[in-house]
Structure formats: structure tokens, C-alpha cells
Design a protein around this motif. Structure first.
Motif, PDB file in Angstrom:
ATOM      1  N   LEU A 131       0.880  -1.276  -0.066  1.00 29.33           N
ATOM      2  CA  LEU A 131      -0.093   0.079  -0.037  1.00 29.33           C
ATOM      3  C   LEU A 131       0.952   1.284  -0.069  1.00 29.33           C
ATOM      4  N   HIS A 132       1.546   1.315  -1.102  1.00 25.89           N
ATOM      5  CA  HIS A 132       2.644   2.610  -1.035  1.00 25.89           C
ATOM      6  C   HIS A 132       2.065   3.737  -0.704  1.00 25.89           C
ATOM      7  N   ASP A 133       1.146   4.163  -1.375  1.00 21.98           N
ATOM      8  CA  ASP A 133       0.420   5.528  -1.253  1.00 21.98           C
ATOM      9  C   ASP A 133      -0.910   5.184  -0.455  1.00 21.98           C
ATOM     10  N   LEU A 134      -1.117   5.648   0.826  1.00 30.06           N
ATOM     11  CA  LEU A 134      -2.511   5.536   1.231  1.00 30.06           C
ATOM     12  C   LEU A 134      -3.438   6.669   0.838  1.00 30.06           C
ATOM     13  N   ALA A 135      -4.416   6.240  -0.096  1.00 34.64           N
ATOM     14  CA  ALA A 135      -5.092   7.445  -0.825  1.00 34.64           C
ATOM     15  C   ALA A 135      -6.064   8.271  -0.115  1.00 34.64           C
ATOM     16  N   GLU A 136      -6.284   9.265  -0.412  1.00 30.61           N
ATOM     17  CA  GLU A 136      -7.217  10.151   0.147  1.00 30.61           C
ATOM     18  C   GLU A 136      -8.462   9.461   0.538  1.00 30.61           C
ATOM     19  N   ARG A 137      -8.996   9.573   1.802  1.00 28.09           N
ATOM     20  CA  ARG A 137     -10.277   8.968   2.144  1.00 28.09           C
ATOM     21  C   ARG A 137     -10.230   7.334   1.926  1.00 28.09           C
ATOM     22  N   ALA A 138      -9.259   6.804   1.934  1.00 26.45           N
ATOM     23  CA  ALA A 138      -8.936   5.466   1.919  1.00 26.45           C
ATOM     24  C   ALA A 138      -9.777   4.895   3.003  1.00 26.45           C
ATOM     25  N   ASN A 153       2.856  -2.740   5.709  1.00 30.84           N
ATOM     26  CA  ASN A 153       2.552  -2.820   4.124  1.00 30.84           C
ATOM     27  C   ASN A 153       3.175  -1.748   3.311  1.00 30.84           C
ATOM     28  N   MET A 154       4.193  -1.465   3.409  1.00 28.95           N
ATOM     29  CA  MET A 154       5.343  -0.909   2.501  1.00 28.95           C
ATOM     30  C   MET A 154       4.809   0.511   2.387  1.00 28.95           C
ATOM     31  N   ILE A 155       4.157   1.181   3.284  1.00 25.34           N
ATOM     32  CA  ILE A 155       3.160   2.509   3.319  1.00 25.34           C
ATOM     33  C   ILE A 155       4.505   3.322   3.353  1.00 25.34           C
ATOM     34  N   VAL A 156       4.458   4.638   2.331  1.00 27.19           N
ATOM     35  CA  VAL A 156       5.435   5.480   2.416  1.00 27.19           C
ATOM     36  C   VAL A 156       4.677   6.840   2.510  1.00 27.19           C
ATOM     37  N   VAL A 157       3.636   7.159   2.140  1.00 26.88           N
ATOM     38  CA  VAL A 157       2.930   8.399   2.031  1.00 26.88           C
ATOM     39  C   VAL A 157       1.493   8.147   2.799  1.00 26.88           C
ATOM     40  N   LEU A 158       1.393   9.122   3.390  1.00 27.21           N
ATOM     41  CA  LEU A 158      -0.127   9.160   4.127  1.00 27.21           C
ATOM     42  C   LEU A 158      -0.639  10.184   3.394  1.00 27.21           C
ATOM     43  N   HIS A 159      -1.631  10.180   2.543  1.00 21.39           N
ATOM     44  CA  HIS A 159      -2.316  11.434   1.794  1.00 21.39           C
ATOM     45  C   HIS A 159      -3.358  11.907   2.883  1.00 21.39           C
ATOM     46  N   LYS A 160      -3.622  13.375   2.600  1.00 26.68           N
ATOM     47  CA  LYS A 160      -4.611  13.997   3.522  1.00 26.68           C
ATOM     48  C   LYS A 160      -5.752  13.323   3.298  1.00 26.68           C
ATOM     49  N   TYR A 161      -6.433  13.426   4.462  1.00 23.66           N
ATOM     50  CA  TYR A 161      -7.662  12.779   4.769  1.00 23.66           C
ATOM     51  C   TYR A 161      -7.817  11.200   4.573  1.00 23.66           C
ATOM     52  N   ALA A 162      -6.532  10.737   4.626  1.00 23.09           N
ATOM     53  CA  ALA A 162      -6.352   9.409   4.647  1.00 23.09           C
ATOM     54  C   ALA A 162      -7.489   8.449   5.583  1.00 23.09           C
TER      55      ALA A 162
END
Length: 524
Positions: A131-138, A153-162
Motif C-alpha cells: 500500500l505504497h500511497d495510502l490514498a485520500e479517504r482510503a 504494508n510498505m506504506i510510504v505516503v499518508l495522503h490528506k484525509y487518509a
């Protein structure tokens, strides 16, 4: 009249048609219902028959609509439009859903649509995904969910409102990912969030007010990251936080009022950093703090009043630093707390120097009711400088307490078989600063090399401890309130402080008074 009869016949025919057609209609509906159940049975997510399925699920109950806990192994690439996503409707009452990814990269997104269909869902777990980029409102608007575990989960980026608008969410676990920074507005409208875990990521930056909307958070773990700087704005809004874990980062200093935004904090863990400096107001307004962990840092000295803002600390761990002393002023704000049975103070594995600044430790050893604390104090060691002019250790004591063995390459008596008369050789004045932290080392004093050794503090007597400096701190080092008398020495009524030491202090007091008198006469 004829028209009326015609209408009457037509009405009767319609009634007869409905009457005879009804059983067929009912049978048709029944057949349709059976077909739907059959389809559900064939597509039961808990009973997958296909050999080439991208997932295989283990359920606590394989019967239709009866499973509450499902763990699905993702065996191959599971696309967003795969028809197997619809199989989960066969177990619409799921309360816990786990995806364990067995092949790297086979699940690289959050199936948000499915999560919204499962109205009874309480716990969501993803393991070993990509889950490299945890998308907005995931994760958003899932008002029944109480816990989300996204560790590994290899998450690198937590986007706004994730994470957005989840009113019953209490726990978020993001351990063991590759998150590099915590931005503002990632965690929004989570009014009941109590615990957040961000351990073992690559976090180097926590943006100011990144947690400002988490007023209900009680535990925040950020250990094993790369954080170098913390300020009061790093924790802005965490007004109900009780525990903060910052172990294993790269923090070098603690500035003024760094934790003032967390007035309810009871436990602060700062072990295994690179802290060399703590401001005297670093812990200001932390009246609820009870546990303070500072082991395995690089502290050499402490500000006299560094604990003044945290007077209720009952547990203080300063092991494995480079402290040369620990004066009574350092410990004065919390000393009476340490008398209790549940109190703890750890000072071992430092570079303490045997002098009168440590005299207060005898009193604490005698006063505390905690046997573990007493035992820890009795294990303390310090470096004894045998060439100190004010030292009063007699020859009997030195004979009874031998120094640790000195390495041959530094031992005067072992160099090429020479005896003590060879000290004037080319190596006689050798002094290696790198050995100051070892058990034994040499110190040059005029033409004679003197040895220092590690001693157990309680092998010495408090009145024999040298006082190399006549400072105010030294004069106060042996005075502290006891549990019985606010202004009495610790251990009052015991024999731990001799009349000789009292006379020595009295002489110093006379000296200070004389100097003050001379100053007054001079200026008048």
C-alpha cells in the motif's frame, strides 16, 4: 344495457385470469428465490472451490451469512474489478476482516467499496501488502469500525484525509512501514481515537500541529524512527495524551516547554536517542508526569533544576549515559517521591566521579522503602582519583578494595619487566583520554603517574569523599529533606554523615560568610 353486460363479462374474465395465474406467479417467485440462494452458495467466500482463485479465505463459520471473522490469503494479483469481490456478500455480517498477502505486490490498494458494504465490520487488518500511497479517504465514513491495523504494508505516503470521519475508531496501527513524514490533515474527525502506533518507520519530520485534531488520543508511539527535532508544536492538540514513546530516534536536545501541550502526560520515553542537552524548563508544566526514561543517551551533565516542572516523577531512568555527577539539586524536586515503595531511580553505567556531590545517595539509600531501589543504589560505581589532594581514603581501605586489573600495555610495572623506578621513561607520562571511561586509566601528576580505579560507591565513606570545588552546589549536595523533617538531612538520626564532614561544611560556611562581610566592607 348490452354494454353493461359486455363490461361485466370482461371483468369476470380478468378475475378468472388473475385467479388461475396467481399460483404460477408464486411458483415463479419461489424459483427465483431458490436460484439466488444457490448462487450465494456457489460464491461463498468461505468455501472457494476454484483452483486458480487469487484469494483463499479461512472463516470461523463457513455457513452462509454466519461468519464473523475471515482471514483471506492473497495468493496472486487481485485486481480491483475481479468478480470475486462480490463473493463477500455471502458473508455480509463480518465483524473482522483480515487480508494476508502471500505474494509481493498482489494487493496494492484498499478495497474501500467492499468495506462500506460490510455494515457490521469492526476490525480491519492488512498484512504484508504493498500500500505504497495510502490514498485520500482510503478509510472514511466507516462508523462501525473500531480498529485498523496496517502494519508491514510498505506504506510510504499518508495522503490528506487518509483517515476521515470515523466516529468509533479507537486504534490505528501503522508500525513497520516506510512512512517518512506526518503531515497535517491526515487524521481528521476521529473523535474517539485513543491509540496510535507509528513505530519503526522512516519518520524524520512531524509537521507542526500534525496531531492537532486528535484531542482524545491517549497513547502515541513513535519509536524506531529518525526524528531529530521536537518542539511544543509537534504535539499541539494532544491535551489528553497519557503516554508518549520516542525511543530509538535521533533527538539531540530537549528545549524549553517541549511537552507543554500535553499536560496530562504520565509517561515519557526518550531512551536510545542522542540527547546531550536538556533545558532547565524542558519539563515545565508536567505535573502529572510519573515515569521519565532517559537511558542510553549522551548526557554528560544535567541542569540543576531540570525536574522542577515535573515534581511528581516516581520513576527516573538515566542508565548508560556519560554523566560525571548527579547532584542533590538535580534530584531535589522529586527526592521525597523516591522514598516510596514503588519508586525507582537508575543511575548505573555512567561515568560518575567519586566526590561529595554524590553524598546525598547515602541518605536516599537509608530512607527509601523500596528494596529494589536500595539494591540498585548499592550497585553504583564511580571513578576514584587516587591523586586528589583532598582524598582521605586510608591505606587500610585501599588495601581492602583493590582496583580492577590494569591492561598490561598501560601498567607501569609490566612494561618490558621494568619496575617503578622506570617511570621516567619515554612513556611514563602517557595519558589516553579514550580510556577515561574504562575501569582503570593513568593520570599524569607532576613526575608521577597515578592510577584511577572503579569503586563501588558504598565501599567509600561519605565523609571521605573529596570536594574538588567550593561551589554552592557542593555545599547543598549533602543536604536534603527527609521523609520526617522537611529541612533535615536524609538519613537524619543515622551515622552516615560524620562529625568530621559536618565540621568541614561548617568551615566552608564560615569562609562564605567572611567573603560576604569583606565585600560589604569594601563597598561601604
Amino acid at each position: 344495457m348490452g354494454q353493461f353486460l359486455n363490461n361485466s363479462r370482461i371483468l369476470k374474465l380478468l378475475l378468472l385470469t388473475i385467479l388461475f395465474a396467481s399460483p404460477g406467479l408464486a411458483m415463479s417467485k419461489a424459483r427465483g428465490k431458490k436460484k439466488t440462494v444457490k448462487e450465494l452458495k456457489e460464491n461463498n467466500i468461505c468455501d472457494i472451490q476454484g483452483q486458480q482463485s487469487p484469494i483463499y479465505c479461512y472463516c470461523n463459520n463457513v455457513n452462509l451469512q454466519n461468519a464473523s471473522d475471515v482471514n483471506c490469503w492473497v495468493l496472486s494479483k487481485f485486481e480491483r474489478n475481479d468478480p470475486m469481490w462480490s463473493y463477500f456478500t455471502s458473508q455480509i455480517h463480518l465483524e473482522k476482516l483480515t487480508f494476508t498477502v502471500r505474494q509481493i505486490g498482489s494487493l496494492d490498494y484498499v478495497p474501500s467499496q467492499l468495506l462500506h458494504q460490510l455494515k457490521n465490520l469492526r476490525v480491519i487488518v492488512f498484512q504484508y501488502g504493498w500500500l505504497h500511497d495510502l490514498a485520500e479517504r482510503a478509510f472514511s465514513d466507516l462508523n462501525g469500525v473500531t480498529e485498523i491495523n496496517l502494519s508491514r504494508n510498505m506504506i510510504v505516503v499518508l495522503h490528506k484525509y487518509a483517515f476521515y470521519n470515523m466516529r468509533n475508531l479507537t486504534v490505528i496501527n501503522l508500525d513497520d512501514n516506510r512512512i517518512s513524514e506526518i503531515n497535517r490533515d491526515t487524521f481528521v474527525n476521529l473523535p474517539n481515537l485513543r491509540k496510535m502506533y507509528l513505530n519503526r518507520n522512516n519518520i524524520s519530520t512531524v509537521h507542526d500541529k500534525a496531531f492537532k485534531l486528535l484531542g482524545s488520543l491517549q497513547e502515541l508511539e513513535l519509536s524506531g524512527n529518525q526524528i531529530t527535532v521536537i518542539t511544543r508544536d509537534s504535539f499541539h492538540g494532544l491535551r489528553n495524551l497519557l503516554r508518549l514513546d520516542l525511543r530509538g530516534n535521533q533527538i539531540t536536545m530537549i528545549g524549553e516547554r517541549s511537552f507543554v501541550e500535553m499536560p496530562e502526560l504520565t509517561e515519557l520515553e526518550l531512551d536510545q536517542n542522542q540527547i546531550i542537552y536538556i533545558s532547565d524548563k524542558a519539563f515545565e508544566s508536567m505535573r502529572n508526569l510519573r515515569k521519565l526514561r532517559l537511558s542510553e543517551n549522551q548526557l554528560v551533565t544535567l541542569m540543576p533544576d531540570f525536574l522542577a516542572g515535573a515534581p511528581n516523577v516516581h520513576f527516573l531512568d538515566l542508565r548508560e549515559n556519560s554523566l560525571k555527577t548527579m547532584t542533590f539539586d538535580n534530584i531535589k524536586p522529586i527526592v521525597t517521591n523516591l522514598y516510596g515503595i514503588n519508586s525507582h531511580l537508575y543511575l548505573g553505567e555512567n561515568n560518575l566521579i567519586c566526590d561529595c556531590k554524590l553524598a546525598w545517595i547515602w541518605g536516599l539509600r537509608n530512607e527509601t522503602k523500596n528494596t529494589k531501589l536500595r539494591d540498585a543504589l548499592e550497585e553504583l560505581t564511580c571513578f576514584l582519583e587516587s591523586n586528589n589532594a583532598t582524598q582521605k581514603i586510608n591505606s587500610e581501605d585501599l588495601g581492602r578494595n583493590h582496583p580492577l586489573a590494569i591492561p598490561d600495555e598501560y601498567d607501569d610495572n609490566s612494561r618490558d619487566g621494568n619496575n617503578e623506578d622506570d617511570d621516567e621513561g619515554e612513556n611514563s607520562d602517557y595519558y589516553d583520554e579514550s580510556d577515561e571511561n574504562s575501569s582503570n586509566f593513568h593520570i599524569k601528576s607532576n613526575r608521577e603517574v597515578k592510577k584511577c580505579c572503579t569503586k563501588h560507591l558504598f565501599e567509600l565513606k561519605p565523609e571521605e569523599l573529596p570536594c574538588p570545588e567550593l561551589s554552592r552546589e557542593d555545599l547543598m549536595a549533602s543536604e536534603q529533606p527527609s521523609s520526617r523533617h522537611e529541612n533535615a538531612r536524609v538519613g537524619s538520626g543515622s551515622s552516615w554523615f560524620s562529625s568530621g564532614a559536618t565540621s568541614f561544611q561548617a568551615g566552608q560556611s564560615v569562609l562564605v560568610a567572611s567573603l560576604l562581610l569583606l565585600s560589604i566592607l569594601f563597598f561601604t
